[in-house]
Motif scaffolding. Structure first.
Motif, mmCIF file in Angstrom:
data_model
loop_
_atom_site.group_PDB
_atom_site.id
_atom_site.type_symbol
_atom_site.label_atom_id
_atom_site.label_comp_id
_atom_site.label_asym_id
_atom_site.label_seq_id
_atom_site.Cartn_x
_atom_site.Cartn_y
_atom_site.Cartn_z
ATOM 1 N N ILE A 133 0.826 -1.199 0.000
ATOM 2 C CA ILE A 133 0.000 0.000 0.000
ATOM 3 C C ILE A 133 0.864 1.254 0.000
ATOM 4 O O ILE A 133 0.501 2.267 -0.583
ATOM 5 C CB ILE A 133 -1.002 -0.018 1.173
ATOM 6 C CG1 ILE A 133 -2.162 0.980 0.937
ATOM 7 C CG2 ILE A 133 -0.349 0.330 2.463
ATOM 8 C CD1 ILE A 133 -3.172 0.488 -0.017
ATOM 9 N N GLN A 134 2.039 1.186 0.614
ATOM 10 C CA GLN A 134 2.944 2.339 0.602
ATOM 11 C C GLN A 134 3.430 2.595 -0.815
ATOM 12 O O GLN A 134 3.580 3.739 -1.227
ATOM 13 C CB GLN A 134 4.124 2.094 1.534
ATOM 14 C CG GLN A 134 3.730 2.046 2.993
ATOM 15 C CD GLN A 134 4.880 1.548 3.858
ATOM 16 O OE1 GLN A 134 5.852 1.008 3.355
ATOM 17 N NE2 GLN A 134 4.741 1.724 5.158
ATOM 18 N N ASN A 135 3.697 1.568 -1.549
ATOM 19 C CA ASN A 135 4.132 1.704 -2.926
ATOM 20 C C ASN A 135 3.018 2.328 -3.781
ATOM 21 O O ASN A 135 3.296 3.110 -4.686
ATOM 22 C CB ASN A 135 4.546 0.340 -3.468
ATOM 23 C CG ASN A 135 5.360 0.449 -4.726
ATOM 24 O OD1 ASN A 135 5.852 1.518 -5.057
ATOM 25 N ND2 ASN A 135 5.496 -0.659 -5.417
ATOM 26 N N PHE A 136 1.773 1.975 -3.485
ATOM 27 C CA PHE A 136 0.637 2.544 -4.228
ATOM 28 C C PHE A 136 0.576 4.057 -4.049
ATOM 29 O O PHE A 136 0.397 4.802 -5.013
ATOM 30 C CB PHE A 136 -0.666 1.898 -3.753
ATOM 31 C CG PHE A 136 -1.892 2.592 -4.296
ATOM 32 C CD1 PHE A 136 -2.318 2.360 -5.589
ATOM 33 C CD2 PHE A 136 -2.608 3.479 -3.494
ATOM 34 C CE1 PHE A 136 -3.438 3.005 -6.082
ATOM 35 C CE2 PHE A 136 -3.726 4.119 -3.981
ATOM 36 C CZ PHE A 136 -4.140 3.883 -5.282
ATOM 37 N N TRP A 137 0.691 4.546 -2.827
ATOM 38 C CA TRP A 137 0.603 5.976 -2.571
ATOM 39 C C TRP A 137 1.788 6.727 -3.164
ATOM 40 O O TRP A 137 1.629 7.856 -3.660
ATOM 41 C CB TRP A 137 0.478 6.251 -1.079
ATOM 42 C CG TRP A 137 -0.875 5.857 -0.555
ATOM 43 C CD1 TRP A 137 -1.151 4.843 0.298
ATOM 44 C CD2 TRP A 137 -2.120 6.458 -0.904
ATOM 45 N NE1 TRP A 137 -2.495 4.766 0.524
ATOM 46 C CE2 TRP A 137 -3.131 5.758 -0.209
ATOM 47 C CE3 TRP A 137 -2.505 7.505 -1.726
ATOM 48 C CZ2 TRP A 137 -4.479 6.084 -0.311
ATOM 49 C CZ3 TRP A 137 -3.854 7.827 -1.821
ATOM 50 C CH2 TRP A 137 -4.814 7.112 -1.127
ATOM 51 N N ALA A 138 2.945 6.117 -3.141
ATOM 52 C CA ALA A 138 4.118 6.753 -3.756
ATOM 53 C C ALA A 138 3.912 6.871 -5.265
ATOM 54 O O ALA A 138 4.201 7.914 -5.870
ATOM 55 C CB ALA A 138 5.374 5.958 -3.448
ATOM 56 N N ASN A 139 3.408 5.820 -5.888
ATOM 57 C CA ASN A 139 3.139 5.870 -7.324
ATOM 58 C C ASN A 139 2.061 6.900 -7.651
ATOM 59 O O ASN A 139 2.156 7.600 -8.666
ATOM 60 C CB ASN A 139 2.723 4.491 -7.841
ATOM 61 C CG ASN A 139 3.896 3.535 -7.908
ATOM 62 O OD1 ASN A 139 5.039 3.958 -8.021
ATOM 63 N ND2 ASN A 139 3.611 2.240 -7.827
ATOM 64 N N ALA A 140 1.047 6.987 -6.815
ATOM 65 C CA ALA A 140 -0.007 7.976 -7.043
ATOM 66 C C ALA A 140 0.562 9.395 -6.945
ATOM 67 O O ALA A 140 0.243 10.257 -7.770
ATOM 68 C CB ALA A 140 -1.132 7.776 -6.036
ATOM 69 N N ALA A 141 1.394 9.625 -5.958
ATOM 70 C CA ALA A 141 2.005 10.950 -5.802
ATOM 71 C C ALA A 141 2.916 11.262 -6.979
ATOM 72 O O ALA A 141 2.888 12.374 -7.518
ATOM 73 C CB ALA A 141 2.778 11.016 -4.489
ATOM 74 N N TYR A 142 3.726 10.320 -7.402
ATOM 75 C CA TYR A 142 4.630 10.534 -8.537
ATOM 76 C C TYR A 142 3.849 10.755 -9.833
ATOM 77 O O TYR A 142 4.331 11.412 -10.749
ATOM 78 C CB TYR A 142 5.589 9.364 -8.697
ATOM 79 C CG TYR A 142 6.645 9.287 -7.625
ATOM 80 C CD1 TYR A 142 7.264 10.418 -7.138
ATOM 81 C CD2 TYR A 142 7.026 8.062 -7.092
ATOM 82 C CE1 TYR A 142 8.221 10.355 -6.143
ATOM 83 C CE2 TYR A 142 7.979 7.972 -6.106
ATOM 84 C CZ TYR A 142 8.584 9.126 -5.631
ATOM 85 O OH TYR A 142 9.531 9.051 -4.654
#
Length: 67
Positions: free
Chosen positions: A2-11
């Motif tokens: 889930i942390q990877n998901f939010w980082a990808n969304a922000a990027y």
């Protein structure tokens, strides 16, 4: 995961937001420059019209050609 998901969304969103902000700043500066230029042009035109009217009013009528 889930942390990877939010980082990808922000990027994914950050470049779009930054590009939109840059576009907004450029358009704002163009519109402000245009508004200022039109204002200055109107002031210059008013001064020139006043000077032209003053010169015509001060000119003697006999100096002008009559048809």
């Amino acid at each position: 995961m889930i942390q990877n998901f939010w980082a990808n969304a922000a990027y994914s969103l950050i470049p779009t937001i930054l590009l939109g902000l840059i576009f907004w700043l450029v358009m704002r500066s163009i519109f402000r420059a245009d508004r200022t230029e039109r204002k200055v042009y109107a002031e210059i035109e008013a001064e020139e019209r006043a000077r032209f009217d003053a010169e015509n009013a001060a000119a003697p009528r006999s100096a002008t050609r009559e048809p």
